[in-house]
Design a protein around this motif. Structure first.
Motif, PDB file in Angstrom:
ATOM      1  N   TYR A  35      65.014 -10.107 -12.007  1.00 16.92           N
ATOM      2  CA  TYR A  35      64.284 -11.262 -12.533  1.00 16.92           C
ATOM      3  C   TYR A  35      64.755 -11.524 -13.964  1.00 16.92           C
ATOM      4  N   GLN A  37      63.460 -13.372 -17.549  1.00 16.44           N
ATOM      5  CA  GLN A  37      62.321 -13.942 -18.267  1.00 16.44           C
ATOM      6  C   GLN A  37      62.793 -14.483 -19.603  1.00 16.44           C
ATOM      7  N   GLN A  41      58.461 -17.600 -21.290  1.00 13.64           N
ATOM      8  CA  GLN A  41      58.478 -18.071 -19.895  1.00 13.64           C
ATOM      9  C   GLN A  41      57.961 -16.990 -18.946  1.00 13.64           C
ATOM     10  N   ASP A  42      57.672 -17.411 -17.720  1.00 12.34           N
ATOM     11  CA  ASP A  42      57.344 -16.420 -16.699  1.00 12.34           C
ATOM     12  C   ASP A  42      58.641 -15.933 -16.057  1.00 12.34           C
ATOM     13  N   PRO A  43      58.638 -14.745 -15.498  1.00 17.20           N
ATOM     14  CA  PRO A  43      59.846 -14.219 -14.853  1.00 17.20           C
ATOM     15  C   PRO A  43      60.281 -15.078 -13.663  1.00 17.20           C
ATOM     16  N   PHE A  45      62.923 -15.217 -10.327  1.00 18.27           N
ATOM     17  CA  PHE A  45      63.698 -14.385  -9.419  1.00 18.27           C
ATOM     18  C   PHE A  45      65.169 -14.784  -9.426  1.00 18.27           C
ATOM     19  N   LEU A  88      64.936 -11.586 -21.255  1.00 21.02           N
ATOM     20  CA  LEU A  88      64.589 -10.236 -20.811  1.00 21.02           C
ATOM     21  C   LEU A  88      64.883 -10.177 -19.318  1.00 21.02           C
ATOM     22  N   PHE A  90      64.545  -8.133 -15.906  1.00 18.91           N
ATOM     23  CA  PHE A  90      63.790  -7.073 -15.258  1.00 18.91           C
ATOM     24  C   PHE A  90      64.411  -6.722 -13.919  1.00 18.91           C
ATOM     25  N   PRO A 108      61.376  -1.356 -17.458  1.00 19.97           N
ATOM     26  CA  PRO A 108      60.991  -1.838 -18.791  1.00 19.97           C
ATOM     27  C   PRO A 108      61.764  -3.067 -19.239  1.00 19.97           C
ATOM     28  N   ARG A 111      66.733  -6.356 -22.791  1.00 15.72           N
ATOM     29  CA  ARG A 111      66.702  -7.568 -23.607  1.00 15.72           C
ATOM     30  C   ARG A 111      68.126  -7.917 -24.006  1.00 15.72           C
TER      31      ARG A 111
ATOM     32  N   LYS B  42      56.934  -5.272 -23.782  1.00 13.26           N
ATOM     33  CA  LYS B  42      56.869  -4.223 -22.755  1.00 13.26           C
ATOM     34  C   LYS B  42      57.220  -4.793 -21.387  1.00 13.26           C
ATOM     35  N   GLY B  43      57.311  -3.911 -20.405  1.00 12.06           N
ATOM     36  CA  GLY B  43      57.580  -4.347 -19.045  1.00 12.06           C
ATOM     37  C   GLY B  43      56.332  -4.837 -18.348  1.00 12.06           C
ATOM     38  N   LEU B  44      56.466  -5.093 -17.073  1.00 13.58           N
ATOM     39  CA  LEU B  44      55.377  -5.614 -16.243  1.00 13.58           C
ATOM     40  C   LEU B  44      54.708  -4.466 -15.498  1.00 13.58           C
ATOM     41  N   PHE B  90      49.876 -12.137 -15.580  1.00 13.85           N
ATOM     42  CA  PHE B  90      50.541 -13.004 -14.615  1.00 13.85           C
ATOM     43  C   PHE B  90      49.905 -12.848 -13.235  1.00 13.85           C
ATOM     44  N   LYS B 101      60.685 -12.098  -2.525  1.00 10.44           N
ATOM     45  CA  LYS B 101      60.673 -12.305  -3.968  1.00 10.44           C
ATOM     46  C   LYS B 101      59.266 -12.616  -4.444  1.00 10.44           C
ATOM     47  N   LEU B 102      59.001 -12.290  -5.697  1.00  9.97           N
ATOM     48  CA  LEU B 102      57.720 -12.613  -6.307  1.00  9.97           C
ATOM     49  C   LEU B 102      57.821 -13.935  -7.049  1.00  9.97           C
ATOM     50  N   PHE B 104      55.901 -16.094  -9.862  1.00  5.79           N
ATOM     51  CA  PHE B 104      54.951 -15.874 -10.946  1.00  5.79           C
ATOM     52  C   PHE B 104      54.260 -17.163 -11.354  1.00  5.79           C
ATOM     53  N   GLY B 105      53.007 -17.017 -11.774  1.00  5.90           N
ATOM     54  CA  GLY B 105      52.347 -18.106 -12.461  1.00  5.90           C
ATOM     55  C   GLY B 105      52.858 -18.184 -13.891  1.00  5.90           C
ATOM     56  N   GLN B 106      52.344 -19.148 -14.620  1.00  3.78           N
ATOM     57  CA  GLN B 106      52.844 -19.405 -15.966  1.00  3.78           C
ATOM     58  C   GLN B 106      52.351 -18.388 -16.981  1.00  3.78           C
TER      59      GLN B 106
END
Lengths: 115, 114
Positions: A35, A37, A41-43, A45, A88, A90, A108, A111, B42-44, B90, B101-102, B104-106
């Motif tokens: 992913y 990001q 923004q949101d991640p 795919f 970033l 992921f 994690p 970046r 950080k990560g998710l 999220f 696949k995932l 995501f919302g905003q």
């Protein structure tokens, strides 16, 4: 418990250079997802692999390629880097043969900064 | 196609007060829904997931979410906010294709005031 490992954690490149991001999934996980990001923004795919075969493809630029190796780790190769690739990145993994095949666990992140 | 909409881009609460983060989903059939949290730089981290076993789902750190099919909602709640809850949240739906696949919302940024 072991988690998803990504390397490097930070990477700085110049425009038009190449970059390779690595992902080591949780042991026994057979599926890897990438992913992107962007800032604020949101991640989004990019691509996924199951048992070393590409299983789905999202909004991944043609300049990017990825693969999953026999030990299930994955690499995302990015060429001709552009400023807009700064983000970033992921990696996530899941175990399709387990009790929760749709649960993805995230690393994690790496970046990437393109100057 | 699946999608999720988070109704608030930013929520601010006082420490010790309830938290409500709203999420509506769109899916042609029974979805797999998740809430992930991302602390700064950080990560998710997976908070909780709904996969049709029970409509009220309990997650980590006191969070829970209720799946309401009639309202196509999957709101995240917590009875009492802690300062450490300040983060980006999220709401996520899993795609129906084999790749899984995932989507995501905003995101909703939660601020917690002392």
């Amino acid at each position: 418990a072991a988690g998803v490992i990504q390397s490097p954690r930070h990477l700085i490149k110049e425009k038009r250079e190449t970059a390779t991001l690595k992902c080591y999934p949780i042991p026994r996980h057979d599926t890897v997802y990438w992913y992107q990001q962007g800032p604020g923004q949101d991640p989004q795919f990019l691509i996924s692999f199951y048992e070393k075969m590409q299983s789905d493809k999202g909004s991944i630029p043609d300049r990017f390629s990825a693969q999953q190796f026999s030990d299930y780790h994955s690499e995302l190769n990015m060429s001709s880097l552009e400023l807009g690739d700064s983000a970033l990145y992921f990696c996530a993994s899941s175990f399709r043969g387990g009790p929760a095949p749709d649960t993805q666990y995230f690393g994690p992140g790496t970046r990437l900064t393109v100057l | 196609a699946q999608s999720v909409t988070q109704l608030d881009s930013h929520v601010s609460v006082s420490e010790g007060t309830p938290v409500l983060l709203r999420c509506n989903y769109s899916s042609s059939y029974s979805p797999s829904l998740f809430w992930y949290v991302q602390h700064p730089n950080k990560g998710l981290q997976l908070l909780l997931k709904y996969t049709s076993a029970a409509t009220l789902v309990k997650g980590i750190n006191g969070f829970e979410a209720e799946f309401k099919k009639s309202e196509t909602s999957f709101h995240l709640t917590k009875p009492s906010a802690h300062m450490s809850d300040a983060a980006e949240y999220f709401c996520v739906v899993r795609g129906n294709n084999q790749g899984g696949k995932l989507i995501f919302g905003q995101g909703t940024e939660l601020s917690v005031k002392p």
